[in-house]
Design an enzyme around this catalytic site. Structure first.
Site, PDB file in Angstrom:
ATOM      1  N   GLY A 246      52.374  -1.341 -25.889  1.00  8.84           N
ATOM      2  CA  GLY A 246      53.104  -0.110 -25.624  1.00  8.84           C
ATOM      3  C   GLY A 246      54.536  -0.302 -25.196  1.00  8.84           C
ATOM      4  O   GLY A 246      55.188   0.649 -24.746  1.00  8.84           O
ATOM      5  N   PRO A 289      51.432  -6.640 -28.072  1.00 14.26           N
ATOM      6  CA  PRO A 289      52.609  -5.987 -28.653  1.00 14.26           C
ATOM      7  C   PRO A 289      52.401  -5.725 -30.140  1.00 14.26           C
ATOM      8  O   PRO A 289      51.821  -6.547 -30.853  1.00 14.26           O
ATOM      9  CB  PRO A 289      53.719  -7.016 -28.434  1.00 14.26           C
ATOM     10  CG  PRO A 289      53.007  -8.335 -28.422  1.00 14.26           C
ATOM     11  CD  PRO A 289      51.666  -8.062 -27.785  1.00 14.26           C
ATOM     12  N   GLY A 290      52.842  -4.584 -30.591  1.00 13.98           N
ATOM     13  CA  GLY A 290      52.791  -4.265 -32.020  1.00 13.98           C
ATOM     14  C   GLY A 290      54.138  -3.721 -32.439  1.00 13.98           C
ATOM     15  O   GLY A 290      54.939  -4.394 -33.080  1.00 13.98           O
ATOM     16  N   ARG A 291      54.392  -2.487 -32.010  1.00 17.71           N
ATOM     17  CA  ARG A 291      55.663  -1.825 -32.300  1.00 17.71           C
ATOM     18  C   ARG A 291      56.861  -2.703 -31.932  1.00 17.71           C
ATOM     19  O   ARG A 291      57.842  -2.793 -32.681  1.00 17.71           O
ATOM     20  CB  ARG A 291      55.719  -0.516 -31.499  1.00 17.71           C
ATOM     21  CG  ARG A 291      56.986   0.284 -31.681  1.00 17.71           C
ATOM     22  CD  ARG A 291      57.145   1.324 -30.565  1.00 17.71           C
ATOM     23  NE  ARG A 291      55.923   2.048 -30.305  1.00 17.71           N
ATOM     24  CZ  ARG A 291      55.645   3.240 -30.796  1.00 17.71           C
ATOM     25  NH1 ARG A 291      56.515   3.839 -31.586  1.00 17.71           N
ATOM     26  NH2 ARG A 291      54.510   3.845 -30.491  1.00 17.71           N
ATOM     27  N   ARG A 327      56.154  10.297 -38.328  1.00 17.08           N
ATOM     28  CA  ARG A 327      56.256  10.279 -36.870  1.00 17.08           C
ATOM     29  C   ARG A 327      57.104  11.427 -36.324  1.00 17.08           C
ATOM     30  O   ARG A 327      56.870  11.913 -35.225  1.00 17.08           O
ATOM     31  CB  ARG A 327      56.837   8.953 -36.384  1.00 17.08           C
ATOM     32  CG  ARG A 327      55.958   7.745 -36.626  1.00 17.08           C
ATOM     33  CD  ARG A 327      56.530   6.500 -35.952  1.00 17.08           C
ATOM     34  NE  ARG A 327      56.486   6.615 -34.508  1.00 17.08           N
ATOM     35  CZ  ARG A 327      57.559   6.819 -33.748  1.00 17.08           C
ATOM     36  NH1 ARG A 327      58.760   6.932 -34.294  1.00 17.08           N
ATOM     37  NH2 ARG A 327      57.437   6.910 -32.432  1.00 17.08           N
ATOM     38  N   TYR A 331      55.255  13.402 -33.551  1.00 18.10           N
ATOM     39  CA  TYR A 331      55.649  13.102 -32.172  1.00 18.10           C
ATOM     40  C   TYR A 331      57.044  13.600 -31.801  1.00 18.10           C
ATOM     41  O   TYR A 331      57.526  13.282 -30.720  1.00 18.10           O
ATOM     42  CB  TYR A 331      55.643  11.584 -31.919  1.00 18.10           C
ATOM     43  CG  TYR A 331      54.432  10.836 -32.362  1.00 18.10           C
ATOM     44  CD1 TYR A 331      53.155  11.288 -32.067  1.00 18.10           C
ATOM     45  CD2 TYR A 331      54.556   9.639 -33.058  1.00 18.10           C
ATOM     46  CE1 TYR A 331      52.041  10.576 -32.463  1.00 18.10           C
ATOM     47  CE2 TYR A 331      53.443   8.923 -33.459  1.00 18.10           C
ATOM     48  CZ  TYR A 331      52.182   9.397 -33.158  1.00 18.10           C
ATOM     49  OH  TYR A 331      51.078   8.692 -33.548  1.00 18.10           O
ATOM     50  N   CYS A 358      57.008  19.611 -49.629  1.00 12.90           N
ATOM     51  CA  CYS A 358      56.934  21.064 -49.569  1.00 12.90           C
ATOM     52  C   CYS A 358      56.412  21.505 -48.205  1.00 12.90           C
ATOM     53  O   CYS A 358      55.327  22.077 -48.077  1.00 12.90           O
ATOM     54  CB  CYS A 358      56.037  21.589 -50.690  1.00 12.90           C
ATOM     55  SG  CYS A 358      56.153  23.371 -50.907  1.00 12.90           S
ATOM     56  N   GLU A 359      57.178  21.188 -47.176  1.00  9.36           N
ATOM     57  CA  GLU A 359      56.859  21.534 -45.794  1.00  9.36           C
ATOM     58  C   GLU A 359      58.163  21.772 -45.038  1.00  9.36           C
ATOM     59  O   GLU A 359      59.076  20.947 -45.107  1.00  9.36           O
ATOM     60  CB  GLU A 359      56.084  20.402 -45.091  1.00  9.36           C
ATOM     61  CG  GLU A 359      54.676  20.187 -45.571  1.00  9.36           C
ATOM     62  CD  GLU A 359      53.730  21.296 -45.146  1.00  9.36           C
ATOM     63  OE1 GLU A 359      53.995  21.967 -44.132  1.00  9.36           O
ATOM     64  OE2 GLU A 359      52.718  21.478 -45.846  1.00  9.36           O
ATOM     65  N   TYR A 387      54.804   1.951 -37.780  1.00 10.68           N
ATOM     66  CA  TYR A 387      54.197   3.256 -38.066  1.00 10.68           C
ATOM     67  C   TYR A 387      54.935   4.038 -39.146  1.00 10.68           C
ATOM     68  O   TYR A 387      54.770   5.245 -39.255  1.00 10.68           O
ATOM     69  CB  TYR A 387      54.072   4.085 -36.781  1.00 10.68           C
ATOM     70  CG  TYR A 387      53.292   3.363 -35.721  1.00 10.68           C
ATOM     71  CD1 TYR A 387      51.911   3.217 -35.833  1.00 10.68           C
ATOM     72  CD2 TYR A 387      53.935   2.779 -34.635  1.00 10.68           C
ATOM     73  CE1 TYR A 387      51.194   2.510 -34.883  1.00 10.68           C
ATOM     74  CE2 TYR A 387      53.226   2.076 -33.674  1.00 10.68           C
ATOM     75  CZ  TYR A 387      51.847   1.946 -33.809  1.00 10.68           C
ATOM     76  OH  TYR A 387      51.137   1.239 -32.869  1.00 10.68           O
TER      77      TYR A 387
END
Length: 434
Positions: A246, A289-291, A327, A331, A358-359, A387
């Site tokens: 995180g 750790p990833g992000r 994302r 978020y 189309c949003e 991500y």
């Protein structure tokens, strides 16, 4: 990243290759990772997350981004792997990643996924609930396959981040509340009574994109105090603690992430202090750790298409959007961007960078300050390495982008661009026999 001059304009380069050359060779949208930056992040975690009082392990959270090329880099750098599905586990196997360095997380593992983990010899299965514990023990016993297990503890600590990426609050869907001792003891008994499962320790994860390191101080204090209680009251020995990941990264200039060395040193020092305080000894401390390994190493290149003015906005449309970066919609994530071929021009125009889906919510960046944009310009969005591709989708039947690794003036495609025919590969007209 660096810049090179082409006539009167400075042009952005990644890994020694200009953005226009990358776009011309590989098309857009395009995910581009700086391989040297990936290597540096992996190396820094291995270098700084160390103690002379206990073993340490850096476990990459593969949900951030995974592909064979990245998994092979992780293996070469000596990192372990966190997977959360049968698909991620299968990918690791196909990449040749050592099963003895894989931790299988997730809150609702299917029987098929548990069996796959047991069959492949996955090192550790992280148990999320009493029901899952019962199922893992049953399947391990029935198959005669041995596995280590950890229990995911919900420490009841809320990090200050978006509500959908908080994982340690009281009502999170993840883990067993640390004060639910009855459930934890039942799980420990189930594991102990099976000759095929071995309990090694607890795992906790309090959220993502965390900048205040005091949140990790709090979870370390709480868990080490708790394992002292278990040891005192029930003679339970804990070998390992995994404090998750995180760690925050820089998406915009407003973000002030901590350096890898600072994060690692803070966690190590706090663990050493708390273990000394309670006269405890642990075999190993882990982080995930990833992000923070992949986010800033990756960027997305788009081509500008049409533009449109409304009474209050000036839209700049690009050839991607929420299909390659959802994302923002999920978020309210924030990003910075540039026109890659106009790096030294004054940023005097305010654009809303929008995608082609189309949003109405298909917005990548609000209020992006850029030089005057023209159709055909190349827009780079920074920090999309985590991500982005892993959440990419085929909404509106839009194909997923290619992924390129660059290093020392050379580029290699590590994931090919998806074609329309690729999207049809699972279409069928097969009769189902009931």
């Amino acid at each position: 990243m660096s810049e090179a001059r082409n006539g009167k304009d400075r042009i952005l380069e990644i890994g020694g290759i200009s953005v226009p050359d990358l776009a011309k060779a590989c098309g857009t949208p395009l995910f581009v990772y700086d391989e040297k930056e990936l290597d540096q992040q992996m190396s820094d975690y291995k270098t700084y997350f160390r103690s002379d009082q206990f073993e340490t392990e850096v476990i990459y959270a593969s949900k951030a981004f995974t592909c064979k090329a990245l998994l092979q880099m992780l293996d070469q750098n000596g990192l372990s792997l966190d997977v959360v599905s049968g698909g991620e586990l299968y990918m690791a196997k196909q990449a040749g990643f050592p099963m003895e360095r894989i931790y299988f997380h997730g809150n609702n593992k299917t029987d098929e996924e548990i069996k796959l983990a047991l069959d492949l010899g996955c090192k550790t299965i992280v148990l999320d609930s009493l029901m899952e514990c019962e199922r893992v023990v049953t399947l391990a016993d029935s198959k005669g396959c041995s596995t280590e297990v950890m229990i995911r503890i919900n420490p009841g600590i809320t990090a200050h981040t978006h509500k959908y990426i908080i994982t340690g609050n009281l009502d999170s869907k993840f883990g067993v509340m640390f004060h639910d001792e009855e459930t934890i003891l039942k799980m420990l008994d189930l594991v102990k009574n099976s000759k095929f499962t071995t309990f090694t320790g607890f795992h906790a994860h309090i959220g993502s994109q965390i900048f205040d390191l005091r949140a990790y101080d709090a979870v370390i204090e709480r868990l080490i105090k708790y394992i002292k209680k278990l040891n005192r009251d029930h003679k339970i020995e804990i070998e390992c603690l995994d404090f998750g990941g995180g760690f925050g990264v820089r998406y915009t200039e407003e973000d002030q992430p901590n350096e890898v060395q600072e994060v690692c040193s803070r966690i190590i020092k706090k663990c050493e202090e708390e273990l000394l305080k309670y006269d405890l000894h642990l075999k190993k401390i882990m982080i995930e750790p990833g992000r923070s390994i992949v986010a800033e190493a990756g960027n997305t290149i788009y081509q500008v298409g049409f533009m449109k003015k409304t009474p209050n906005k000036e839209y700049l449309f690009v050839d991607g959007g929420m299909t390659d970066n959802i994302r923002v919609a999920l978020y309210d994530a924030r990003y910075d961007c540039d026109l890659a071929e106009k790096m030294d021009r004054e940023k005097e125009y305010r654009y809303t960078v929008a995608g082609k889906c189309c949003e109405s919510g298909d917005i990548l960046i609000e209020d992006a300050m850029l030089p005057k944009a023209e159709t055909g310009d190349l827009l780079i969005v920074y920090g999309t390495g985590a991500y982005g591709y892993s959440m990419a989708n085929n909404y509106n039947r839009i194909s997923r982008p290619a992924v390129v690794f660059v290093k020392d003036g050379k580029a290699r495609i590590v994931i090919k661009r998806e074609s329309y025919s690729d999207q049809l590969r699972l279409e069928a007209n097969e009769e189902v026999i009931i």
